[in-house]
Design a protein around this motif. Structure first.
Motif, PDB file in Angstrom:
ATOM      1  N   SER A 104       4.278  -1.013  -5.665  1.00 21.67           N
ATOM      2  CA  SER A 104       4.530   0.206  -4.899  1.00 21.67           C
ATOM      3  C   SER A 104       3.685   0.246  -3.631  1.00 21.67           C
ATOM      4  N   GLU A 105       2.549  -0.460  -3.647  1.00 18.72           N
ATOM      5  CA  GLU A 105       1.709  -0.465  -2.446  1.00 18.72           C
ATOM      6  C   GLU A 105       2.411  -1.175  -1.295  1.00 18.72           C
ATOM      7  N   ALA A 106       3.138  -2.254  -1.611  1.00 20.21           N
ATOM      8  CA  ALA A 106       3.885  -2.946  -0.566  1.00 20.21           C
ATOM      9  C   ALA A 106       4.980  -2.046   0.003  1.00 20.21           C
ATOM     10  N   LEU A 107       5.645  -1.284  -0.877  1.00 21.12           N
ATOM     11  CA  LEU A 107       6.678  -0.362  -0.417  1.00 21.12           C
ATOM     12  C   LEU A 107       6.063   0.732   0.447  1.00 21.12           C
ATOM     13  N   ALA A 108       4.897   1.254   0.005  1.00 22.31           N
ATOM     14  CA  ALA A 108       4.227   2.294   0.794  1.00 22.31           C
ATOM     15  C   ALA A 108       3.802   1.762   2.156  1.00 22.31           C
ATOM     16  N   ALA A 109       3.279   0.519   2.181  1.00 20.61           N
ATOM     17  CA  ALA A 109       2.874  -0.070   3.455  1.00 20.61           C
ATOM     18  C   ALA A 109       4.075  -0.281   4.363  1.00 20.61           C
ATOM     19  N   GLY A 110       5.182  -0.713   3.784  1.00 17.79           N
ATOM     20  CA  GLY A 110       6.392  -0.910   4.582  1.00 17.79           C
ATOM     21  C   GLY A 110       6.905   0.389   5.163  1.00 17.79           C
ATOM     22  N   ILE A 111       6.853   1.454   4.373  1.00 17.04           N
ATOM     23  CA  ILE A 111       7.287   2.755   4.890  1.00 17.04           C
ATOM     24  C   ILE A 111       6.341   3.245   5.985  1.00 17.04           C
ATOM     25  N   GLY A 112       5.029   3.051   5.781  1.00 12.72           N
ATOM     26  CA  GLY A 112       4.076   3.454   6.809  1.00 12.72           C
ATOM     27  C   GLY A 112       4.329   2.743   8.123  1.00 12.72           C
TER      28      GLY A 112
END
Length: 581
Positions: A441-449
């Motif tokens: 989920s951290e990769a997804l959060a970073a991608g959204i950021g």
């Protein structure tokens, strides 16, 4: 001597004493600058009269004279820069007497009752505060921004005039006329001490030093201009450091004197009005951060923020028992009735708020347009949800996350895959990815950021040079009338409302947006506006405020059960495609 008179006299005496102390600092600096010149004159006269020999003393005399010339030139340069430095003027919406004759009449009557000079003008600020502001500097006059005006400002002199009364625009809409008069009494009373020559001169001296320091810190100077600017800034900073304590005590004395003079005018009502100030500040802050900020990020600015604060405070009064009695005042005449066209004033103040707190341009245009409260649910809330849902699926596509409906549907539905083989946006895809053990989920959060940063940079409104917005008296934008022209070269926004959101917060917001889109498309829900919390999901006509906790459980812990239970209760289909923005 009465208690009220003693407070006023003690405050005025303290203010004058501190003003004299500030002027002594200026005099000492001047004396220090001319000290080498005095020494040079003494040595040269002594040499001319033969009191000192022509040898070493002659060399010393000419060396001191040369030093005196240099010091005088530097002191003159510093004095000129401090005198010409343009003090920052608070961004406000000017309110002419033709636009608000009743408000001007109220303020003048108040000044007559207080036996003080009336303010020279009135302006509105999108904040819950009121104050007096000196705008007698030539550069602060209308038209001083253009080349001719700047030339006139350099040649011009200050024209003595009372300060401008700046009123917080939310006060005009929330407060009643009597409450506003009581609240403004101590502010207007401050024009009396401001007219004292020593206090006025001390304030000009401190404001000039502050402006010189600010000018020295402006980047972009070439080397030739940078060195003198650094020197002037250093001298001004040293003087300002010595003035800081006296200036603070002087302003406290002025405030005490004004408060003492205002004791005789509506004192009992002012206690009630002060309670309204705290309530107005709370409602205004919630309205800006929860309601206006999402719209500003969408390129829309609510054009009736001051009217909205009344709705927000009414809702706060309904929810809070302590504030319940305040709505009974709403039957009295609101202070905004003192303005001829309150809608125009509200729109101008709302646009200025968007510029100060978000950084929007001065005029409407592509990607930056007004929105009224009736259009807010569809134009802002629904569009916000669908754009965030689309961004979430774009990031999933970039990560190579395949279509999956293992959560919420037993078998892949035919409509979950597009004709070209790409994933059709479904809520099940998002839930399944976040609920899968080991999902990053951290990769997804970073991608959204990263995607949010790109989109905001791409959609950031650009302010054309010299542009300005409409004023409260109905005049159109024009050169030299931009409220931010006199503030200085500080990048917008001047007062950011919120710190940057973390990746987890952005991911949670995007998942909430995806859930809301699915609820609207498959369960008959609707976008709505909550005056205290902003965008809201309406199910069967009622607001559902319990979505945040289940989404956080999914995002932070990978636990989908609370969210699935919520979706089942509302009747949301996770396997159905969602319309994106």
């Amino acid at each position: 001597m009465s208690g009220t008179g003693s407070v006023e006299e003690l405050g005025a005496h303290a203010a004058r004493a501190r003003a004299v102390a500030l002027l002594r600092i200026r005099s000492r600096a001047t004396a220090l600058a001319i000290l080498p010149a005095g020494a040079a004159v003494v040595l040269l006269v002594a040499g001319a009269q033969g009191r000192v020999g022509p040898g070493v003393w002659s060399t010393v005399s000419w060396a001191v004279a040369a030093c005196a010339v240099v010091v005088l030139l530097l002191a003159a340069a510093v004095a000129v820069v401090v005198a010409r430095a343009r003090p920052a003027v608070s961004p406000t919406v000017p309110l002419t007497e033709a636009a608000a004759p009743d408000l001007y009449r109220l303020v003048r009557d108040l000044a007559d009752r207080l036996d003080v000079p009336a303010p020279s003008a009135i302006a509105l600020t999108p904040d819950c505060d009121s104050w007096l502001e000196d705008r007698t500097h030539p550069a602060a006059q209308p038209g001083a921004k253009d080349l001719k005006g700047m030339a006139r400002a350099r040649r011009g002199r200050r024209v003595p005039a009372p300060p401008v009364l700046v009123i917080g625009s939310p006060f005009l809409w929330w407060m009643r006329v009597a409450e506003l008069r009581a609240l403004l009494a101590p502010v207007v009373a401050g024009t009396g001490p401001s007219a004292h020559p020593d206090i006025a001169a001390a304030r000009r001296f401190v404001r000039g030093l502050d402006a010189a320091v600010a000018d020295a810190e402006v980047p972009g100077h070439g080397l030739v201009r940078r060195i003198p600017a650094v020197f002037v800034g250093w001298v001004s900073r040293v003087l300002l450091r010595g003035c800081r304590g006296h200036a603070a005590e002087m302003e406290r004395g002025v405030a005490a004197a004004a408060s003492g003079r205002a004791q005789e005018v509506d004192y009992g009502l002012r206690i009630v009005a002060q309670e309204q100030v705290g309530l107005a500040y709370a409602g205004w802050d919630r309205l800006l951060t929860r309601v206006a900020l999402p719209a500003w990020r969408m390129g829309r600015w609510p054009s009736r923020l001051d009217a909205g604060v009344v709705s927000a405070l009414t809702e706060l009064s309904r929810r809070d028992r302590l504030a319940g009695g305040f709505t009974s005042r709403l039957g009295e005449r609101p202070a905004c009735d003192l303005i001829e066209e309150p809608g125009a004033a509200d729109e101008a103040a709302s646009l200025l708020a968007a510029r100060l707190f978000h950084g929007g341009p001065a005029k409407t245009g592509p990607g930056w347009s007004p929105v009224d409260w009736q259009q807010y649910p569809q134009e802002v809330v629904d569009r916000k949800w669908r754009l965030e849902a689309a961004r979430l699926h774009r990031v999933l596509d970039a990560m190579g996350v395949a279509t999956s409906v293992s959560v919420g549907a037993p078998d892949p539905a035919p409509d979950t895959v597009a004709a070209d083989g790409s994933a059709v946006p479904t809520l099940a895809r998002v839930i399944d990815h976040l609920a899968t053990p080991g999902a990053n989920s951290e990769a997804l959060a970073a991608g959204i950021g990263a995607a949010v940063a790109r989109d905001e940079e791409k959609a950031a409104p650009r302010t054309p040079p010299g542009a300005s917005g409409a004023l409260a008296d109905g005049t159109a934008a024009g050169t030299g009338t931009d409220p931010l022209d006199l503030w200085g070269p500080v990048p917008l926004p001047l007062f950011p409302l919120q710190p940057p959101r973390t990746g987890t917060e952005l991911l949670a917001d995007h998942v909430v947006a995806m859930v809301c889109c699915a609820a609207v498309d498959t369960a008959g829900a609707a976008p709505g506006l909550d005056w205290l919390d902003g965008p809201a999901l309406l199910v069967d006509g009622g607001r559902r405020s319990d979505l945040g906790a289940p989404v956080l459980s999914l995002v932070e812990d990978g636990d989908a059960e609370p969210l699935l239970s919520w979706l089942t209760a509302v009747g949301v289909r996770t396997d159905k495609p969602v319309r994106l923005g």
